[in-house]
Design a protein around this motif. Structure first.
Motif, PDB file in Angstrom:
ATOM      1  N   PRO A 233       0.820  -1.200   0.000  1.00  0.00           N
ATOM      2  CA  PRO A 233       0.000   0.000   0.000  1.00  0.00           C
ATOM      3  C   PRO A 233       0.859   1.258   0.000  1.00  0.00           C
ATOM      4  O   PRO A 233       2.041   1.208   0.331  1.00  0.00           O
ATOM      5  CB  PRO A 233      -0.817  -0.114   1.293  1.00  0.00           C
ATOM      6  CG  PRO A 233      -0.133  -1.145   2.121  1.00  0.00           C
ATOM      7  CD  PRO A 233       0.721  -1.981   1.231  1.00  0.00           C
TER       8      PRO A 233
ATOM      9  N   GLN B 223      -6.204  -1.455  -4.867  1.00  0.00           N
ATOM     10  CA  GLN B 223      -5.871  -2.884  -4.854  1.00  0.00           C
ATOM     11  C   GLN B 223      -6.891  -3.681  -5.662  1.00  0.00           C
ATOM     12  O   GLN B 223      -7.818  -4.269  -5.108  1.00  0.00           O
ATOM     13  CB  GLN B 223      -5.825  -3.399  -3.415  1.00  0.00           C
ATOM     14  CG  GLN B 223      -5.033  -4.691  -3.320  1.00  0.00           C
ATOM     15  CD  GLN B 223      -5.109  -5.318  -1.945  1.00  0.00           C
ATOM     16  OE1 GLN B 223      -5.965  -4.971  -1.131  1.00  0.00           O
ATOM     17  NE2 GLN B 223      -4.214  -6.256  -1.675  1.00  0.00           N
TER      18      GLN B 223
ATOM     19  N   TRP C  25      -1.352  -4.472  -5.530  1.00  0.00           N
ATOM     20  CA  TRP C  25      -1.371  -3.016  -5.341  1.00  0.00           C
ATOM     21  C   TRP C  25      -0.919  -2.336  -6.618  1.00  0.00           C
ATOM     22  O   TRP C  25       0.040  -2.756  -7.240  1.00  0.00           O
ATOM     23  CB  TRP C  25      -0.472  -2.606  -4.169  1.00  0.00           C
ATOM     24  CG  TRP C  25      -1.122  -2.920  -2.848  1.00  0.00           C
ATOM     25  CD1 TRP C  25      -0.851  -3.972  -2.040  1.00  0.00           C
ATOM     26  CD2 TRP C  25      -2.153  -2.174  -2.234  1.00  0.00           C
ATOM     27  NE1 TRP C  25      -1.654  -3.968  -0.938  1.00  0.00           N
ATOM     28  CE2 TRP C  25      -2.472  -2.867  -1.016  1.00  0.00           C
ATOM     29  CE3 TRP C  25      -2.868  -1.016  -2.556  1.00  0.00           C
ATOM     30  CZ2 TRP C  25      -3.477  -2.400  -0.158  1.00  0.00           C
ATOM     31  CZ3 TRP C  25      -3.834  -0.572  -1.684  1.00  0.00           C
ATOM     32  CH2 TRP C  25      -4.140  -1.262  -0.504  1.00  0.00           C
TER      33      TRP C  25
END
Ligand SMILES: Nc1ncnc2c1ncn2[C@@H]1O[C@H](COP(=O)(O)OP(=O)(O)O)[C@@H](O)[C@H]1O
Ligand SMILES: [Mg+2]
Lengths: 572, 351
Positions: free
Chosen positions: B296, B302, B340
């Motif tokens: 992240p 995501q 991600w």
């Protein structure tokens, strides 16, 4: 029949072989219908008497007689002069009109095009008659001109007048080819020349003209050879002064000897075909030349029309004069003549008005039958004819084998045989073949002759429809499992239906117009207006000729109106 | 010095407005391309400049010579404009040899025969066509025909050369070579050229400046770099590259910073003039700017990997972000599942 399908390379599955049989049958029938009458003419020409005469022997007597006849050579000379002269008139004029109509901003173009084509739809017999009643020695326009100006400086009964009229009335034949060529000529090549700095005139000379030249040559040969087929015009305009051309010479031969001189007529017919057939082959060659540039002719795109500017008046004047002389003068003459009792110097139009001619026409069974038959042969007959042509079209569609090439040449043959000769040949067939004799006095005999005479024309219509069907559409059907026959019925036929309807209309019009094919086939029961006119004209029944001519024009006009209404292209 | 100036040009076909006030300039020695989707009016504009279409308003000038002026009723005919025009279809005259095709413009200009011969030979030589002079167009390959068309338009030294999709009839491989060659030719011969194309990469590779035409008006113009990196409108941004588009709501707007909120995601980016606070907005990012990250971070989402495609020099990954498709490039294949993905703020444009 199995022998035939074997000959066609048949065998294989049942479906395929029955289809081959069907194809063979179509091709053989066509061959018999085309070559039968022709071979009869050739056979007859080498006999010394009519073929049904017991005293006939084989020999060159007929040719010897014809070649020794001074009138034959005169007629041949006249035919050559008229054919050459009319080509010199029709080709430049047709090309100019096509250029003006295709490339410039002339006003009212949409209205002019059908008018330009009118002379090609009206029977030459009718047109010639129209010229006589309008511009003959006591024609309407002659009388009016003399009243107005004191003189009418034209004479109708001369080779020169016939040449000019033939030239003018054949302008549409050139026009259709020239304008089709201009249409298909990509406008981009012309625009490229303009951006390179060429004036519109220079573009026409350096780019457009050379590119449409092959088509123009083609049209020139066509007109020249139509010159040898002329019949109505020299019959009407040449007769008063005794001017003969080949076709009228042939027509008059019967009178010459007093007995049926079939062998002499056949010899003349063979001479005519000997001139026209090479011309047809030459045409075919030229057509291939015309396609030479087709592969790289650029994109036919949008194009700004050439502004005529101060030339508009001149262009309109040329077009107007052409239409006046070729369409308005003869047709208005007929329309007037049909409603007057008589006409000449000092006759008042309103006093001479009458409907008697029409009354007479509608009371006389031969005339009503002629009208009825003419309608029938155009509508029902026309539909059957288109059906026959379509069958022949399918027999060669997307097949490039010996049989297709044979049919290609086969359909050219009738083209070289003027209608008058074809009619004569069919007459003999009906006299000669026992089981056909009962059909002799039915309209069927006319119909089959018409159908064969117009085979080349009709096949062009059909095959251009067929060629427009993208091959992928048929191949796609094939790949999902359809047989050839199924593809023809379920894919191709529905796709060409609009084309077939258009062809039917065009065939209707030419059948209404046709006259020379019926001349020898005319008999009680087979009357059609065209042939009837020839015989009535010979008998001098001017009033009736005028009335029937007008009815004939109305019939053609009706077909033309429907065609225009349906948006049928009047040419390919 | 502007070789060609077009001002406020309007053109209609019937009731159909094709050009709705187009203005452009072409400077000496410049290659400008006219880019736009099919039907946007590129060809029409080019033809109007050449004098082959009739606009009804506006003006066209070559240096200080006016060749069209709607208000004054001036319309110099095509043949008197002295422009070089290369047709999309090449429009070579099939009845003339290569030599005669090229010589025609000189003949019309009454150049003496011996000079024509030398100039045509020179032009053909420059385009490596010297050995084909006596051939007819149908005896040439597509690439050769295209070069003859260009030679024909250049030979009389027009101040401006106009080309309508000059490369579109070549096959893909040849086209890439030809665009480099064509640009080089124009530059070395110091020509001023207006080139129509519908292919954005072709226009960027070839030209000094791009005019993007949309529906009869110029949407945006600039250097290829400007057009690519600083599009002012969504249309321009979308047309100039391969993009991801995300629909959402503009939920924050301060100066040129904005926040776009979609279903289950929030992304910050640069606001373009059309972005309005509280209104629906579209986020757009070039494919090559999307980065697959390993955890992240700022401006990351995501999404679920749907598929990876091998393109030869790289991989293209296709993700599902809610109902939206998100595509990214990467050097290697990815394992299935969620990843991600970063959409850098400065590269994420909000319209
Ligand atoms: N002759 C015509 N008549 C009417 N509309 C046309 C004609 N030619 C082109 N158009 C229309 O003009 C628009 C622009 O065409 P064009 O300039 O060829 O576009 P481009 O070259 O950008 O693809 C299109 O929408 C097209 O449909
Ligand atoms: Mg275009």
């Amino acid at each position: 029949m199995s022998a035939v399908s074997a000959a066609l390379g048949g065998g294989g599955s049942r479906g395929a072989s029955s289809l081959l049989t069907w194809r063979a049958l179509t091709i053989l029938t066509t061959a018999v219908a085309v070559l039968g009458p022709l071979s009869l003419i050739v056979y007859q020409s080498f006999l010394t008497a009519p073929f049904f005469d017991a005293r006939k022997t084989a020999g060159f007597g007929a040719y010897a007689f014809v070649f020794a006849d001074e009138d034959f050579w005169k007629a041949l000379r006249n035919s050559v002069i008229i054919a050459g002269g009319m080509t010199l008139i029709a080709v430049p004029l047709g090309a100019i009109l096509a250029f003006v109509m295709e490339r410039t901003d002339l006003p009212f173009k949409r209205w002019f095009e059908p008018l330009i084509l009118v002379p090609s739809f009206v029977s030459p017999m009718v047109l010639s008659f129209g010229f006589v009643v309008s511009a003959g020695p006591v024609g309407f326009y002659t009388v009016w001109a003399q009243d107005l100006f004191g003189v009418a400086p034209w004479g109708l009964y001369s080779i020169a007048a016939m040449t000019v009229i033939a030239g003018l009335t054949h302008v549409p034949n050139v026009y259709v080819y020239a304008s089709a060529a201009l249409k298909s000529l990509g406008s981009d090549v012309e625009e490229a020349a303009r951006s390179a700095g060429a004036s519109p005139f220079r573009v026409a000379i350096s780019v457009s003209l050379p590119l449409i030249l092959p088509s123009m040559l083609f049209a020139a040969v066509l007109v020249f050879f139509l010159g040898f087929e002329l019949f109505g015009l020299p019959l009407v305009l040449g007769d008063p002064e005794g001017i003969l051309v080949l076709s009228t010479y042939l027509y008059k031969l019967t009178n010459k000897l007093g007995t049926p001189s079939y062998h002499l007529m056949a010899a003349v017919a063979v001479c005519i075909v000997a001139i026209t057939f090479p011309l047809v082959l030459l045409q075919r060659k030229l057509l291939q030349g015309a396609r030479k540039y087709a592969t790289i002719k650029g994109k036919a795109g949008r194009m700004r029309e050439l502004p005529l500017g101060k030339w508009t008046g001149l262009a309109l004047a040329i077009l107007g004069l052409y239409l006046f002389v070729t369409v308005i003068v003869p047709l208005s003459g007929i329309a007037l003549r049909a409603f007057v009792t008589n006409w000449g110097f000092g006759v008042n139009l309103s006093e001479a008005f009458t409907l008697d001619s029409f009354r007479f026409v509608f009371q006389e069974p031969t005339h009503t039958r002629a009208i009825w038959n003419t309608i029938l042969i155009g509508t029902v007959g026309g539909a059957l004819t288109v059906a026959c042509y379509t069958a022949i079209g399918f027999a060669t569609h997307r097949r490039d084998d010996g049989w297709s090439r044979f049919v290609d040449y086969l359909v050219l043959v009738p083209r070289a045989i003027p209608g008058l000769l074809a009619g004569l040949a069919f007459l003999w067939v009906f006299l000669f073949v026992p089981f056909l004799q009962p059909l002799r006095t039915t309209i069927f005999s006319m119909w089959i002759a018409y159908t064969v005479v117009w085979l080349a024309y009709g096949m062009r219509l059909i095959s251009s429809s067929l060629m427009q069907v993208a091959p992928e559409l048929e191949e796609a059907a094939r790949s999902v499992g359809a047989s050839r026959g199924t593809i023809s019925r379920k894919i191709t036929l529905p796709l060409i239906r609009p084309g077939l309807i258009a062809s039917w209309l065009l065939v209707f019009m030419i059948f209404e117009r046709e006259y020379s094919t019926g001349v020898y086939l005319l008999a009680p029961g087979t009357e059609v207006i065209g042939a009837q006119l020839v015989s009535l004209w010979q008998g001098g029944a001017i009033d009736i000729v005028a009335a029937l001519s007008l009815i004939n024009i109305v019939l053609v006009g009706a077909g033309l109106a429907v065609a225009l209404r349906l948006g049928v292209k009047l040419r390919d | 010095m502007a070789e060609l100036t077009v001002e406020n040009l309007h053109l209609t076909y019937g009731t159909n407005q094709i050009l709705k006030g187009v203005s452009l300039t072409l400077n000496q020695g410049e290659v400008v391309s006219l880019l736009g989707p099919s039907g946007s009016g590129k060809t029409t504009l080019l033809r109007a400049v050449a004098g082959l279409e009739a606009p009804h308003q506006g003006s066209i000038k070559l240096r200080d010579r006016t060749i069209f002026d709607g208000a004054a009723g001036l319309d110099v005919p095509a043949e008197a404009r002295n422009l070089g025009l290369v047709f999309q279809s090449y429009a070579l005259w099939p009845h003339k040899t290569v030599f005669d095709n090229v010589a025609f413009g000189l003949k019309l200009r009454k150049v003496p025969a011996d000079e024509i011969a030398t100039r045509v030979k020179k032009a053909l030589g420059e385009l490596s066509l010297g050995h084909l002079a006596e051939r007819f167009p149908h005896q040439l390959s597509g690439g050769q025909q295209q070069r003859v068309a260009i030679a024909r338009a250049l030979v009389y030294n027009p101040p401006v050369i106009l080309m309508d999709e000059p490369l579109s009839n070549l096959d893909a491989k040849l086209r890439e070579e030809a665009r480099a060659w064509l640009r080089d030719l124009i530059v070395t011969m110091k020509l001023s050229a207006l080139v129509v194309t519908h292919d954005q990469s072709e226009s960027m590779a070839m030209s000094d400046r791009i005019l993007l035409l949309n529906n009869g008006v110029i949407e945006q113009q600039g250097t290829p770099q400007q057009m690519y990196a600083e599009p002012q409108t969504l249309f321009t941004a979308d047309f100039m590259g391969s993009n991801n588009r995300l629909a959402g709501q503009v939920s924050e707007l301060q100066g040129d910073a904005a926040l776009l909120t979609g279903e289950g995601w929030q992304l910050r980016g640069r606001a373009k003039p059309s972005a309005k606070m509280g209104a629906a907005g579209t986020g757009l990012i070039r494919l090559e700017r999307v980065r697959v990250a390993d955890g992240p971070g700022d401006n990351r989402v995501q999404p679920e990997l749907k598929t990876s495609m091998f393109l030869g020099d790289k991989w293209e990954h296709v993700f599902n972000l809610g109902a939206t498709m998100l595509r990214a490039h990467g050097p290697r294949a990815l394992s299935p599942g969620k990843h991600w993905v970063e959409l850098p703020r400065e590269d994420f444009w909000i319209f």
